[in-house]
Design a protein around this motif. Sequence first.
Motif, PDB file in Angstrom:
ATOM      1  N   TYR A 259       8.223  -8.520 -33.908  1.00  0.00           N
ATOM      2  CA  TYR A 259       7.288  -9.124 -33.026  1.00  0.00           C
ATOM      3  C   TYR A 259       6.775 -10.549 -33.404  1.00  0.00           C
ATOM      4  CZ  TYR A 259       2.329 -10.265 -31.581  1.00  0.00           C
ATOM      5  OH  TYR A 259       0.975 -10.598 -31.159  1.00  0.00           O
ATOM      6  N   LEU A 260       6.834 -10.960 -34.697  1.00  0.00           N
ATOM      7  CA  LEU A 260       6.668 -12.272 -35.478  1.00  0.00           C
ATOM      8  C   LEU A 260       8.024 -13.236 -35.075  1.00  0.00           C
ATOM      9  CD1 LEU A 260       4.870 -11.780 -38.739  1.00  0.00           C
ATOM     10  CD2 LEU A 260       3.992 -12.660 -36.459  1.00  0.00           C
ATOM     11  N   LEU A 261       9.387 -12.638 -35.037  1.00  0.00           N
ATOM     12  CA  LEU A 261      10.288 -13.358 -34.556  1.00  0.00           C
ATOM     13  C   LEU A 261      10.445 -13.689 -33.360  1.00  0.00           C
ATOM     14  CD1 LEU A 261      13.162 -11.381 -36.522  1.00  0.00           C
ATOM     15  CD2 LEU A 261      12.267 -13.713 -37.091  1.00  0.00           C
ATOM     16  N   VAL A 262       9.777 -12.991 -32.444  1.00  0.00           N
ATOM     17  CA  VAL A 262       9.529 -13.308 -30.834  1.00  0.00           C
ATOM     18  C   VAL A 262       8.500 -14.301 -30.706  1.00  0.00           C
ATOM     19  CG1 VAL A 262       9.177 -12.352 -28.537  1.00  0.00           C
ATOM     20  CG2 VAL A 262      10.671 -11.131 -30.197  1.00  0.00           C
ATOM     21  N   VAL A 263       7.422 -13.990 -31.107  1.00  0.00           N
ATOM     22  CA  VAL A 263       6.244 -15.045 -31.237  1.00  0.00           C
ATOM     23  C   VAL A 263       6.629 -16.428 -31.582  1.00  0.00           C
ATOM     24  CG1 VAL A 263       4.175 -15.458 -32.080  1.00  0.00           C
ATOM     25  CG2 VAL A 263       4.477 -13.269 -31.415  1.00  0.00           C
ATOM     26  N   GLU A 264       7.449 -16.504 -32.670  1.00  0.00           N
ATOM     27  CA  GLU A 264       7.625 -17.830 -33.207  1.00  0.00           C
ATOM     28  C   GLU A 264       8.485 -18.627 -32.358  1.00  0.00           C
ATOM     29  OE1 GLU A 264      11.561 -17.149 -36.097  1.00  0.00           O
ATOM     30  OE2 GLU A 264       9.499 -17.617 -37.134  1.00  0.00           O
ATOM     31  N   LYS A 265       9.225 -18.070 -31.255  1.00  0.00           N
ATOM     32  CA  LYS A 265      10.195 -18.913 -30.296  1.00  0.00           C
ATOM     33  C   LYS A 265       9.343 -19.083 -28.962  1.00  0.00           C
ATOM     34  CE  LYS A 265      13.893 -18.642 -32.783  1.00  0.00           C
ATOM     35  NZ  LYS A 265      14.434 -19.753 -33.215  1.00  0.00           N
ATOM     36  N   LEU A 266       8.009 -18.680 -29.058  1.00  0.00           N
ATOM     37  CA  LEU A 266       7.179 -19.175 -27.803  1.00  0.00           C
ATOM     38  C   LEU A 266       6.746 -20.346 -27.863  1.00  0.00           C
ATOM     39  CD1 LEU A 266       5.085 -15.589 -27.441  1.00  0.00           C
ATOM     40  CD2 LEU A 266       6.957 -16.246 -26.041  1.00  0.00           C
TER      41      LEU A 266
ATOM     42  N   GLN B  80       1.577 -20.408 -25.862  1.00  0.00           N
ATOM     43  CA  GLN B  80       1.481 -19.025 -25.408  1.00  0.00           C
ATOM     44  C   GLN B  80       1.430 -18.133 -26.635  1.00  0.00           C
ATOM     45  OE1 GLN B  80       4.741 -18.279 -22.714  1.00  0.00           O
ATOM     46  NE2 GLN B  80       4.342 -19.785 -21.552  1.00  0.00           N
ATOM     47  N   ARG B  81       1.547 -18.631 -27.847  1.00  0.00           N
ATOM     48  CA  ARG B  81       1.538 -17.596 -29.001  1.00  0.00           C
ATOM     49  C   ARG B  81       0.251 -17.069 -29.053  1.00  0.00           C
ATOM     50  NH1 ARG B  81       4.409 -21.660 -33.169  1.00  0.00           N
ATOM     51  NH2 ARG B  81       6.325 -21.731 -32.448  1.00  0.00           N
ATOM     52  N   PRO B  82       0.093 -15.705 -29.191  1.00  0.00           N
ATOM     53  CA  PRO B  82      -1.028 -15.197 -29.441  1.00  0.00           C
ATOM     54  C   PRO B  82      -1.562 -14.958 -31.034  1.00  0.00           C
ATOM     55  CG  PRO B  82       0.645 -13.233 -29.287  1.00  0.00           C
ATOM     56  CD  PRO B  82       1.163 -14.858 -28.951  1.00  0.00           C
ATOM     57  N   VAL B  83      -0.570 -15.372 -31.768  1.00  0.00           N
ATOM     58  CA  VAL B  83      -1.006 -15.691 -33.244  1.00  0.00           C
ATOM     59  C   VAL B  83      -0.122 -16.669 -33.736  1.00  0.00           C
ATOM     60  CG1 VAL B  83      -1.724 -13.008 -33.491  1.00  0.00           C
ATOM     61  CG2 VAL B  83       0.668 -13.867 -34.356  1.00  0.00           C
ATOM     62  N   GLU B  84      -0.544 -17.282 -34.717  1.00  0.00           N
ATOM     63  CA  GLU B  84       0.370 -18.074 -35.546  1.00  0.00           C
ATOM     64  C   GLU B  84       1.145 -17.342 -36.454  1.00  0.00           C
ATOM     65  OE1 GLU B  84       2.535 -20.915 -36.953  1.00  0.00           O
ATOM     66  OE2 GLU B  84       0.818 -21.610 -35.599  1.00  0.00           O
ATOM     67  N   PRO B  85       2.596 -17.446 -36.020  1.00  0.00           N
ATOM     68  CA  PRO B  85       3.587 -16.451 -36.776  1.00  0.00           C
ATOM     69  C   PRO B  85       3.688 -16.661 -38.320  1.00  0.00           C
ATOM     70  CG  PRO B  85       4.764 -17.875 -35.379  1.00  0.00           C
ATOM     71  CD  PRO B  85       3.337 -18.412 -35.131  1.00  0.00           C
ATOM     72  N   TYR B  86       3.307 -17.929 -38.757  1.00  0.00           N
ATOM     73  CA  TYR B  86       3.580 -18.112 -40.241  1.00  0.00           C
ATOM     74  C   TYR B  86       2.383 -17.803 -40.971  1.00  0.00           C
ATOM     75  CZ  TYR B  86       7.499 -20.426 -37.868  1.00  0.00           C
ATOM     76  OH  TYR B  86       8.579 -20.844 -37.135  1.00  0.00           O
TER      77      TYR B  86
ATOM     78  N   LEU C  50       8.790  -3.705 -40.501  1.00  0.00           N
ATOM     79  CA  LEU C  50      10.031  -4.115 -39.459  1.00  0.00           C
ATOM     80  C   LEU C  50       9.433  -4.480 -38.140  1.00  0.00           C
ATOM     81  CD1 LEU C  50      12.870  -1.928 -40.894  1.00  0.00           C
ATOM     82  CD2 LEU C  50      12.534  -4.204 -41.106  1.00  0.00           C
ATOM     83  N   VAL C  51       8.406  -3.713 -37.661  1.00  0.00           N
ATOM     84  CA  VAL C  51       7.962  -3.740 -36.251  1.00  0.00           C
ATOM     85  C   VAL C  51       7.148  -5.141 -36.330  1.00  0.00           C
ATOM     86  CG1 VAL C  51       6.049  -2.903 -34.648  1.00  0.00           C
ATOM     87  CG2 VAL C  51       7.780  -1.445 -35.749  1.00  0.00           C
TER      88      VAL C  51
ATOM     89  N   LEU D   6      14.947  -2.916 -32.968  1.00  0.00           N
ATOM     90  CA  LEU D   6      14.078  -3.942 -33.566  1.00  0.00           C
ATOM     91  C   LEU D   6      14.935  -5.231 -33.453  1.00  0.00           C
ATOM     92  CD1 LEU D   6      11.875  -2.099 -35.907  1.00  0.00           C
ATOM     93  CD2 LEU D   6      11.087  -2.949 -33.855  1.00  0.00           C
ATOM     94  N   LYS D   7      14.213  -6.382 -33.313  1.00  0.00           N
ATOM     95  CA  LYS D   7      14.572  -7.720 -33.500  1.00  0.00           C
ATOM     96  C   LYS D   7      14.662  -7.836 -34.961  1.00  0.00           C
ATOM     97  CE  LYS D   7      14.585 -12.390 -31.412  1.00  0.00           C
ATOM     98  NZ  LYS D   7      16.210 -12.021 -30.991  1.00  0.00           N
ATOM     99  N   ALA D   8      15.517  -8.602 -35.834  1.00  0.00           N
ATOM    100  CA  ALA D   8      15.661  -8.777 -37.036  1.00  0.00           C
ATOM    101  C   ALA D   8      16.413 -10.247 -37.500  1.00  0.00           C
ATOM    102  CB  ALA D   8      16.250  -7.698 -37.847  1.00  0.00           C
ATOM    103  N   VAL D   9      16.164 -10.838 -38.576  1.00  0.00           N
ATOM    104  CA  VAL D   9      16.553 -12.083 -38.854  1.00  0.00           C
ATOM    105  C   VAL D   9      18.221 -11.497 -39.389  1.00  0.00           C
ATOM    106  CG1 VAL D   9      16.814 -13.800 -40.580  1.00  0.00           C
ATOM    107  CG2 VAL D   9      14.737 -13.175 -39.907  1.00  0.00           C
TER     108      VAL D   9
END
Length: 128
Positions: free
Chosen positions: A104-111, A115-121, A99-100, A54-57
Motif C-alpha cells: 500500500y505504501l509503495l503505491v501511495v508514495e508514487k501518488l 492525492q495521498r491519503p497518508v504520508e507514506p514515510y 507485506l500488505v 502484492l507490490k514489493a521493493v
Amino acid sequence: MDGRELQHRAAMRARELPAMTLEFPFGPDYDVFKVRGKMFMFHTVLGDEPVVVLKAVPSDSLALRQAHADVTPGYHMNKRHWITLHPGGSLTDGMVDELVAESYLLVVEKLPRAQRPVEPYAFGRRQR
C-alpha cells in the motif's frame, strides 16, 4: 494458514488502510485492492490454490523469495516489483499484515502529494 485464511488476513489488513477500495476490473475471479485508483494487491485462485499478489521493493522481493518457499514472483505482474504469497508455508499473520501495508505504501508514495491519503514515510510510525 490455508489459502482462504491467507486471503482473509490480507483483506482484513487492507480494509484498515485509508482510501482503500475493492474493485473487480478483471472479473469476479480477481479481488483488486486499490488506493486512489492504483492497485496494491489482488486475490485470485491459481489451480485450486487461493493466493495473494502484492507490490514489493525489488530487493525485498528477492530476499523474501529466497527465505520463504511460499513467496514467488508476482503472478501476471512484473516479477521484480510484485510477489505472490502462497498458503501453507512459513508466513505468519504479522508478516502478511506487514507485506500488505508495505505494498500500500509503495503505491501511495508514487501518488501526487495532494492525492495521498497518508504520508507514506510516517504512516504507522509512533509519533514522538
